[in-house]
Scaffold this motif. Sequence first.
Motif, short mmCIF file in Angstrom:
data_model
loop_
_atom_site.label_atom_id
_atom_site.label_comp_id
_atom_site.label_asym_id
_atom_site.label_seq_id
_atom_site.Cartn_x
_atom_site.Cartn_y
_atom_site.Cartn_z
N LYS A 196 3.19 27.41 -5.03
CA LYS A 196 3.98 26.37 -4.35
C LYS A 196 3.11 25.62 -3.36
N HIS A 197 2.32 26.35 -2.61
CA HIS A 197 1.45 25.70 -1.61
C HIS A 197 0.42 24.81 -2.30
N ARG A 198 -0.04 25.24 -3.48
CA ARG A 198 -1.06 24.49 -4.18
C ARG A 198 -0.52 23.16 -4.71
N TRP A 199 0.66 23.20 -5.34
CA TRP A 199 1.16 21.93 -5.90
C TRP A 199 1.67 20.99 -4.81
N LEU A 200 2.15 21.55 -3.70
CA LEU A 200 2.54 20.67 -2.60
C LEU A 200 1.33 19.96 -2.00
N ASP A 201 0.23 20.70 -1.86
CA ASP A 201 -1.01 20.07 -1.35
C ASP A 201 -1.46 18.97 -2.29
N SER A 202 -1.33 19.25 -3.60
CA SER A 202 -1.73 18.24 -4.59
C SER A 202 -0.86 16.99 -4.49
N VAL A 203 0.45 17.19 -4.30
CA VAL A 203 1.37 16.06 -4.17
C VAL A 203 1.05 15.23 -2.94
N LEU B 180 8.09 15.11 1.70
CA LEU B 180 8.02 13.65 1.85
C LEU B 180 8.63 13.20 3.18
N VAL B 181 9.75 13.83 3.57
CA VAL B 181 10.36 13.45 4.86
C VAL B 181 9.43 13.85 6.01
N SER B 182 8.82 15.02 5.93
CA SER B 182 7.88 15.43 6.97
C SER B 182 6.66 14.50 7.00
N HIS B 183 6.30 14.01 5.82
CA HIS B 183 5.16 13.09 5.74
C HIS B 183 5.45 11.77 6.47
N ILE B 184 6.67 11.29 6.33
CA ILE B 184 7.03 10.02 6.97
C ILE B 184 7.26 10.20 8.46
N CYS B 185 7.96 11.22 8.87
CA CYS B 185 8.37 11.41 10.27
C CYS B 185 7.41 12.34 10.98
N TRP B 186 6.53 11.79 11.84
CA TRP B 186 6.48 10.35 12.14
C TRP B 186 5.05 9.82 12.04
N SER B 187 4.18 10.60 11.41
CA SER B 187 2.77 10.20 11.34
C SER B 187 2.53 9.11 10.31
N ASN B 188 3.43 8.95 9.34
CA ASN B 188 3.24 7.93 8.29
C ASN B 188 4.48 7.05 8.16
N ASN B 189 5.00 6.64 9.28
CA ASN B 189 6.19 5.79 9.29
C ASN B 189 5.79 4.35 8.97
N LEU C 174 -2.07 13.21 -3.47
CA LEU C 174 -1.79 12.07 -4.34
C LEU C 174 -1.06 10.97 -3.56
N THR C 175 -0.14 11.36 -2.72
CA THR C 175 0.64 10.38 -1.97
C THR C 175 -0.24 9.66 -0.94
N LYS C 176 -1.07 10.41 -0.23
CA LYS C 176 -1.94 9.77 0.77
C LYS C 176 -2.94 8.84 0.11
N SER C 177 -3.46 9.28 -1.03
CA SER C 177 -4.42 8.43 -1.75
C SER C 177 -3.76 7.14 -2.22
N ALA C 178 -2.57 7.26 -2.78
CA ALA C 178 -1.86 6.06 -3.25
C ALA C 178 -1.51 5.15 -2.09
N GLN C 179 -1.19 5.78 -0.97
CA GLN C 179 -0.82 4.98 0.19
C GLN C 179 -2.02 4.23 0.74
N GLU C 180 -3.20 4.86 0.71
CA GLU C 180 -4.41 4.23 1.25
C GLU C 180 -4.89 3.08 0.36
N ARG C 181 -4.73 3.25 -0.92
CA ARG C 181 -5.22 2.18 -1.80
C ARG C 181 -4.14 1.16 -2.13
N GLY C 182 -2.91 1.35 -1.53
CA GLY C 182 -1.85 0.36 -1.75
C GLY C 182 -1.33 0.36 -3.16
N ALA C 183 -1.19 1.54 -3.77
CA ALA C 183 -0.74 1.66 -5.15
C ALA C 183 0.72 1.21 -5.28
N ASP C 184 1.05 0.83 -6.48
CA ASP C 184 2.42 0.42 -6.76
C ASP C 184 3.33 1.66 -6.69
N PRO C 185 4.46 1.58 -5.94
CA PRO C 185 5.34 2.75 -5.80
C PRO C 185 5.83 3.28 -7.13
#
Length: 1373
Positions: free
Chosen positions: A6-13, A54-63, A16-27
């Motif tokens: 579980k910890h491994r696939w969450l880290d992978s997710v 995902l909610v922890s990711h947004i609130c509040w470091s990636n709002n 992936l999300t941070k990478s997509a966010q940095e390069r401005g990928a299509d949602p």
Amino acid sequence: MGAEVKHRWLDSVMELTKSAQERGADPLMWSIELSSNLSAAGVSMPSVELAEALVSHICWSNNTPVAWKFLDKAFAIRIVPPMLVLALLSHRVIPMRRKYPSAYRLYMELLKRYAFSLPSLINGPNYQRIMESINDVLQLYKIYGMHSSEPGIIVVEFIFSIVWELLDASLDDEALLELTPEKKSRWPVRSQDMEVDSLDNFEGKIMEYQVALSKKNTVMATEIIGEFFQNKMTSRILYLARRNMPKDWECFTQNLRLLATNSSSLRNSKYISPEALLKLASDTRQVLSHECKTNSKQFHVVIAKSPSEYVGSYRCNVQSTLWIPIELYLEDAMDGCYIRASSAAETLTGLVKALKALNQTTWLDTFLGLWTAALRVVQRERNSSDGPVPLLDTCLCMLLSTTTLAIVNIIEEEEIKLVSEAEQNSISQRKDIQPQGKRRQDLVCSLQWLGDFEGLLDPPPPVSSLANQAAAKAMLFLSGVTVSGGHLDGMSLNDMPLNCSGNLRHLIVEACIARNILDTSAYLWPGYVKGRCSQIPRSTPGQVLGWSSLLKGVPLTPPMVSALVSTPATCLAEIERLYEIAVSGTDDEKVSAATIFCGASLCRGWNIQEHTSLLITRLLSPAVPKDFSGSESHLIGYAPLLNILLVGISSIDCVQIFSLHGLVPDLAAALMPICEVFGSCTPNMSWKVSPTDEISSHDVFSNAFTLLLKLWKFNQPPLENIMGEVTPVGSHITPEYLLLVHNSNLALHENPPKNQLRINRPSRYSNPSCRDPIFMDSFPNLKRWYRKHQECIACVLSSLVPGNPVHHIVEALLNKMFRKINRGGPTPTLSATTSGSSSSSASGIDDYSLGLKIPAWDILEAVPFVLDAALTACAHGKVSPRELTTGLKDLADFLPGSLGTIVSYFSAEVTRGLWKPAYMNGTDWPSPAANLSSVEQQIKKILAATGVNVPCLAAGGNSPLVLPLPLAALLSLTITYKLDRGSDRYLNLIGPVLINLGISCPWPCMPIIGALWAQKAKRWNDFLVFSAAQTVFHHNNDALVQLIRVSFTTLLGLNSSSVASNGGVGPLLGHGFGSHFSGGISAVAPGILYLRIHRAVRNAVFLTEEIVSVLMDTVKDIANCGLPVEKLEKLGKTKFRMKYGQVSLSDSMTRVKVAASLGASLVWLTGGLVSVQSLIKEILPSWFISFHASDLKYGSSSSSSGGIVAMLGGYALAYFTVISGIYAWGLDSESPASKRRPGFLGKHLEFLGSAMDGKISLGCDKGTWRAYVTGFFSLMVSCTPAWMVEVNVEVVKRVSRGLKRWNEEELALAVLGVSGIGAMGAAAEMIIDAGVLRQNPEKEEGRKDGGASGAPSPPANVRLTSAAGEFSFRRCI
């Protein structure tokens, strides 16, 4: 899945999300890639863990906007559960909304988009786990205190919480949260950080933008709250919260009202107004309809109609027939043989509330129906025959006291609730202000409308003067003349204008004013006062003795006592002053006060009758004086006072008044110590009660004992104890039961209900002098006599050993009874050595009178042996019948209390049938031959005029007229009594027993009794003939069934070929009975006849089964307009068939309702709780399982005519069942009988569920079955929703699934909705599932094909005639 995986696939997710966010990928591309990776990793979607990440990711470091877009796409392709994400966001975003107004805005946008997509939640994977996660995130189990893991319940809590959080956040935004009662929110709507969240950290235009956005957010939040209430699915879910979480809902609505009243944001909204929002959330808004998709919809339309909306051929009778159960109950309560242990006002209160719920009427209509029903009872009494039965005083007690007290209870119930709400809302801080409810206003309107019923308001002649005084009081009030104490003391009615005529409405208004449910503004009603004020004299003549004089301290002189005895008190202060004199006055004053208490104030002081009765009961239990030090009982010193009271309240009407006010248990508890004490005294002491009259301890004992015997079921023959059948209602009225009720009343007095508003103030002297519970063991002599009484009923007397102390008393009593035999020689003495033998003793006890100076209990112990010896001697010819009768009379005169044992012994011996018959030939015993044939002809005439046909009533040929010897002896004893006030109290004890014995014996025993008594008391002829007619129904079940059938057809007007034939209450209950018409005795209305004979019916189960059968036959007659099937077939297709075939569904349903109401009333009045429970547990299931050949006459439910009959039959049984249950158990859970309701109701619903599931084979028509089930649950939802909460929730879910299979989703949902918190989850899921079906109608059609579960296919269109014209409906069942 392991923690490492579980910890491994969450880290992978997250990478992936941070990478997509940095390069401005299509949602969209991000979401597709993410979904593919999750699938490859074997993660079940939607994923709870991913939502939290995902909610922890947004609130509040990636709002950031792109992060919110990613989250939106995750919603769209269902890789995260939307509801869980919304719960997580509400927990994170709402407290930080001021710092992050954009995030709050985005949260609300997601809420609007996904909060209403509940079907995808309950039909998707991981439903249970998702809801458990929501429960943990929001800590709903702590907030609401419900530790349920059922997902449906959590859905309700979640939707409610979302709306409540938005509400409190809006209040906080507008600085209104401090104004709430709690001063804070139960939700985290504020951040725990101090200044960090403040908008002061922003500068310039950014701060202005944030402030503007925050204001817009507040407006948007209030609009979303409105959307939740407007959306059909979520509004229904919120309704479940409102119904099943009342305390939480009350807090929520308080906050909502605060927002609607003070919110500027809500006023600025373009989409919803404060008024609209309050209306959407109001308690009066019904969002769960219990109408059904089939013909139960027409059923609901009829039950929801107001009486004024009914149309049909018997419109004029509709309003009166709606209240027929009230009139039947009041008439039944007039039966002097029936003594109740509870207050009639309490029973009437429950009955009135039940009928209001069943009839769907306003309180105005209900009160008007109650008043008119009680008035008809009084008018009926005007024409009743003379006899030893309760008469006018009891009727007027019903109208002016019992009915008024029932209305007091109903008004108190509403105003207690209003006071409680006012205290909770802090609306009124003043304790002296009592809010007045709508029911009080409706009472005023009903009394105003009552003035139009002039025919019912005409007062009986004996009370015309009191009615005139009530009208004169109003005239004096309007003229400004002071009327002190409510009396016209000092003014003669001769001084009043000639047209000062009062009626019963004036007496009703005075009774209501006295009990504080009406005020003197009633005197201003148009037409209430008809005299001219100028005619009222402004001054009054000199002082006239009256109640106002008593309050002024005038002593109780003989003229004063005479005036007060004949004039009823009208206010509590007057009767309390009299009580003070009775307690602390001189001995003469005590006797005078007791005499006054038993006068007009008891019989006709209706305004305070319950207080007068209670104070008399208190006087019968005087407290031990403080200076008392004697060894004997303190009651001895009160003998004159007690005797005056005992004699004064011994009449039939007085006993019935105590019974109606529920004081029988307290009165019995007061009488038992008197019986015990004075029955244990030797008659050496005497007391003067007047200059010429003296009383002994035997007198006091006899008066108390005979009165006590009238208070329990002493007058019923012991036959029921050996038959083994179900006994009529009331058989539990025993001394032990009365003491049990008394002790319960004491406990209730010590611990009164909280928040009890007392409109009708109790007397300050109403507290019992002794507050300790009382048991039979406290009265050893009474208990021993009662045990001997029961032994006498059960078995023959045991042997009496010579030399026994009782034997000596027996010898003395026999010598006293037969001292006049052989006057010329020595006085022979009869002695009893063994039961059933007698001998003549040459050595009598010459000093028998001296030997009988013994306590009354010792004499009573010997009386059975005396009677046995005397009866045996008469049977063997040693004592003539005349000598036996004289001896019995001497014994009864010597100790009148012995009448109880005499009655007990003779009753038991009659039922044993061991004695030879007594020939009523005029030689040995009195002969009835002179008028027996006349009595039999009058009986036959009564039955024929009523509609009951019995083949033969007369005695066969020249057969001798005989009675059982014990019955002949008892009859002869009664004939020796004079018909005066002194003998009435003894005849009232013996008379009912004599009648019951005569009824139970073979024909013509009762006609013989009636004929002999008619020779003695000609004015009682009608009463005696009527009593003798009851024998027919005791011995002939067919006659009883005929009477029931006639009662139904008479009420409904079905005994004529005309559709417009009249029915109604008048034909059913008539106008009394008596020889008031030419040709002798008049016909007796079938309803009155049934009410007087039903207590003689032993098998109540048989009677209930027959009532069900007659009800179903009546339904068929209703469907066929009262015409027999043969006649309908002869009409064929002619125009006459068209005329009779067009049935108004509304009228037919109304008649069915009236018929069911009558049937339920008869079952309840006849067998009480036992019969109703037998009906629901055994009789109805057996009826549904059985095959009914009569159904073949009308065709199956697939035909048009058969469909209507089947439908109406099912609805009739539904009404019948629910109404019977309401009568027996009540609407609420306050009565003791309601404690038995869950068990019997649960069993019945289990039967319904099993039959709906196909586990039980039914023999009845399927259309009848379906109509019964849908009608039954429609009534349960609309009239008795509190019952459903008591049923096992699994049973409720089972029947709701069955209803859903029948395509009755709305009804199934309504059943779940009223079944409490346990069914709330299933109801929520059904609401959501119903939303899916509406969105996919093809799925609905697919379910309709096989969903009827065996129900018949719909017939062709059936033409029906309604008030608006002809209409058609697609199917009958």
